[in-house]
Motif scaffolding. Sequence first.
Motif, PDB file in Angstrom:
ATOM      1  N   SER A 113      15.866 -25.325  15.964  1.00 35.97           N
ATOM      2  CA  SER A 113      15.080 -26.340  16.763  1.00 35.97           C
ATOM      3  C   SER A 113      14.465 -25.742  17.871  1.00 35.97           C
ATOM      4  N   PRO A 114      13.305 -26.088  18.298  1.00 37.44           N
ATOM      5  CA  PRO A 114      12.661 -25.595  19.366  1.00 37.44           C
ATOM      6  C   PRO A 114      13.088 -26.014  20.395  1.00 37.44           C
ATOM      7  N   VAL A 115      13.730 -27.366  20.462  1.00 38.78           N
ATOM      8  CA  VAL A 115      14.034 -27.902  21.663  1.00 38.78           C
ATOM      9  C   VAL A 115      15.484 -27.111  22.167  1.00 38.78           C
ATOM     10  N   GLY A 116      16.092 -26.447  21.417  1.00 47.22           N
ATOM     11  CA  GLY A 116      17.126 -25.649  21.837  1.00 47.22           C
ATOM     12  C   GLY A 116      18.418 -26.499  22.463  1.00 47.22           C
ATOM     13  N   LYS A 117      18.599 -27.556  22.025  1.00 42.98           N
ATOM     14  CA  LYS A 117      19.652 -28.586  22.423  1.00 42.98           C
ATOM     15  C   LYS A 117      20.611 -28.695  21.277  1.00 42.98           C
ATOM     16  N   VAL A 118      21.735 -29.275  21.522  1.00 35.78           N
ATOM     17  CA  VAL A 118      22.850 -29.766  20.384  1.00 35.78           C
ATOM     18  C   VAL A 118      22.703 -31.348  20.791  1.00 35.78           C
ATOM     19  N   PRO A 119      22.806 -31.989  19.519  1.00 35.24           N
ATOM     20  CA  PRO A 119      23.212 -31.385  18.218  1.00 35.24           C
ATOM     21  C   PRO A 119      21.795 -31.475  17.537  1.00 35.24           C
ATOM     22  N   VAL A 120      22.235 -30.334  16.217  1.00 40.46           N
ATOM     23  CA  VAL A 120      21.095 -30.284  15.153  1.00 40.46           C
ATOM     24  C   VAL A 120      21.780 -30.265  13.895  1.00 40.46           C
ATOM     25  N   LEU A 121      21.439 -31.122  12.986  1.00 41.81           N
ATOM     26  CA  LEU A 121      21.919 -31.364  11.657  1.00 41.81           C
ATOM     27  C   LEU A 121      21.110 -30.712  10.693  1.00 41.81           C
ATOM     28  N   VAL A 122      21.795 -29.605  10.061  1.00 40.43           N
ATOM     29  CA  VAL A 122      21.058 -28.908   8.890  1.00 40.43           C
ATOM     30  C   VAL A 122      21.467 -29.737   7.630  1.00 40.43           C
ATOM     31  N   THR A 123      20.542 -30.327   7.058  1.00 46.45           N
ATOM     32  CA  THR A 123      20.995 -31.341   5.735  1.00 46.45           C
ATOM     33  C   THR A 123      21.055 -30.353   4.504  1.00 46.45           C
ATOM     34  N   ASP A 124      21.739 -30.959   3.634  1.00 44.57           N
ATOM     35  CA  ASP A 124      22.021 -30.232   2.297  1.00 44.57           C
ATOM     36  C   ASP A 124      20.668 -29.399   1.602  1.00 44.57           C
ATOM     37  N   HIS A 125      19.535 -30.080   2.040  1.00 40.85           N
ATOM     38  CA  HIS A 125      18.336 -29.235   1.523  1.00 40.85           C
ATOM     39  C   HIS A 125      17.876 -28.376   2.614  1.00 40.85           C
ATOM     40  N   ASN A 126      18.768 -28.009   3.667  1.00 48.62           N
ATOM     41  CA  ASN A 126      18.625 -26.940   4.526  1.00 48.62           C
ATOM     42  C   ASN A 126      17.206 -27.416   5.524  1.00 48.62           C
ATOM     43  N   HIS A 127      17.325 -28.661   5.608  1.00 49.71           N
ATOM     44  CA  HIS A 127      16.136 -29.133   6.795  1.00 49.71           C
ATOM     45  C   HIS A 127      16.889 -29.247   7.872  1.00 49.71           C
ATOM     46  N   PRO A 128      16.489 -28.833   9.214  1.00 43.75           N
ATOM     47  CA  PRO A 128      17.093 -29.227  10.422  1.00 43.75           C
ATOM     48  C   PRO A 128      16.393 -30.403  10.959  1.00 43.75           C
ATOM     49  N   ILE A 129      17.568 -31.356  11.552  1.00 44.13           N
ATOM     50  CA  ILE A 129      17.013 -32.784  11.938  1.00 44.13           C
ATOM     51  C   ILE A 129      17.595 -32.709  13.457  1.00 44.13           C
ATOM     52  N   LEU A 184      22.057 -40.154   8.810  1.00 46.62           N
ATOM     53  CA  LEU A 184      23.464 -40.369   8.369  1.00 46.62           C
ATOM     54  C   LEU A 184      23.713 -41.743   7.733  1.00 46.62           C
ATOM     55  N   CYS A 185      22.884 -42.711   8.364  1.00 49.99           N
ATOM     56  CA  CYS A 185      23.011 -44.136   7.993  1.00 49.99           C
ATOM     57  C   CYS A 185      22.012 -44.280   6.511  1.00 49.99           C
ATOM     58  N   HIS A 186      20.990 -43.728   6.708  1.00 52.25           N
ATOM     59  CA  HIS A 186      20.092 -43.431   5.415  1.00 52.25           C
ATOM     60  C   HIS A 186      20.708 -42.894   4.355  1.00 52.25           C
TER      61      HIS A 186
END
Length: 204
Positions: free
Chosen positions: A48-64, A74-76
């Motif tokens: 994440s260029p924001v450089g803050k926590v949290p970051v979620l890496v999905t099962d498809h390897n996409h950072p959110i 997570l609700c979705h």
Amino acid sequence: MQLHGDLISPFFRMCLVTAHEVGLGAKIRQVEARVNPTGVNAELTVLSPVGKVPVLVTDHNHPIYDSRVIMEYLCHVSGNKTLIPDDGVKRFRVLTLEALGQAIAEAGVALRYETAVRPQGLQWREWMGRQDLRVKAEFDDLETAWSKDLAEVNAGSIAVAVALSYLDFRIPDWQWRKDRPKLQAFHEAFSARPSMQATALKPA
């Protein structure tokens, strides 16, 4: 899924509590990642260029990121329509309450950095006083205007419960319980939920 961050961060914990509430707690792998206001976490910045926590890496390897987006994701993924309802009026009421909880957490984290990290001679007293006034107004608003919404389990009540727990852990001087019996009762009840117990902060 990998959730990068530190449990002490209220924003990280909001996501983790959400995961437990929607039945994804066992599918989240926590990856320790710490940040501070003057340093760079190189591994986190890759995600994440924001450089803050949290970051979620999905099962498809996409950072959110950030926490609000992760909570909605997570609700979705889980198909949960309760924490963030589809109905427009209810949805934006919940999201506004979530923003209120996030604002309390942001003020708490900022004050923690100001008092625990910044050298004492450089601390900005007027700014700290403004934070104190801001959170007191937020506490009072929660006491008087949000009891019905806080009685439900939703993204807003999660954010508020976690934010208040963070203040207990880091900034007890704010005394958010004083003259706010409804808010105190909410926090006591919500803190007993399995999702909060599973993510409880432990004194060092």
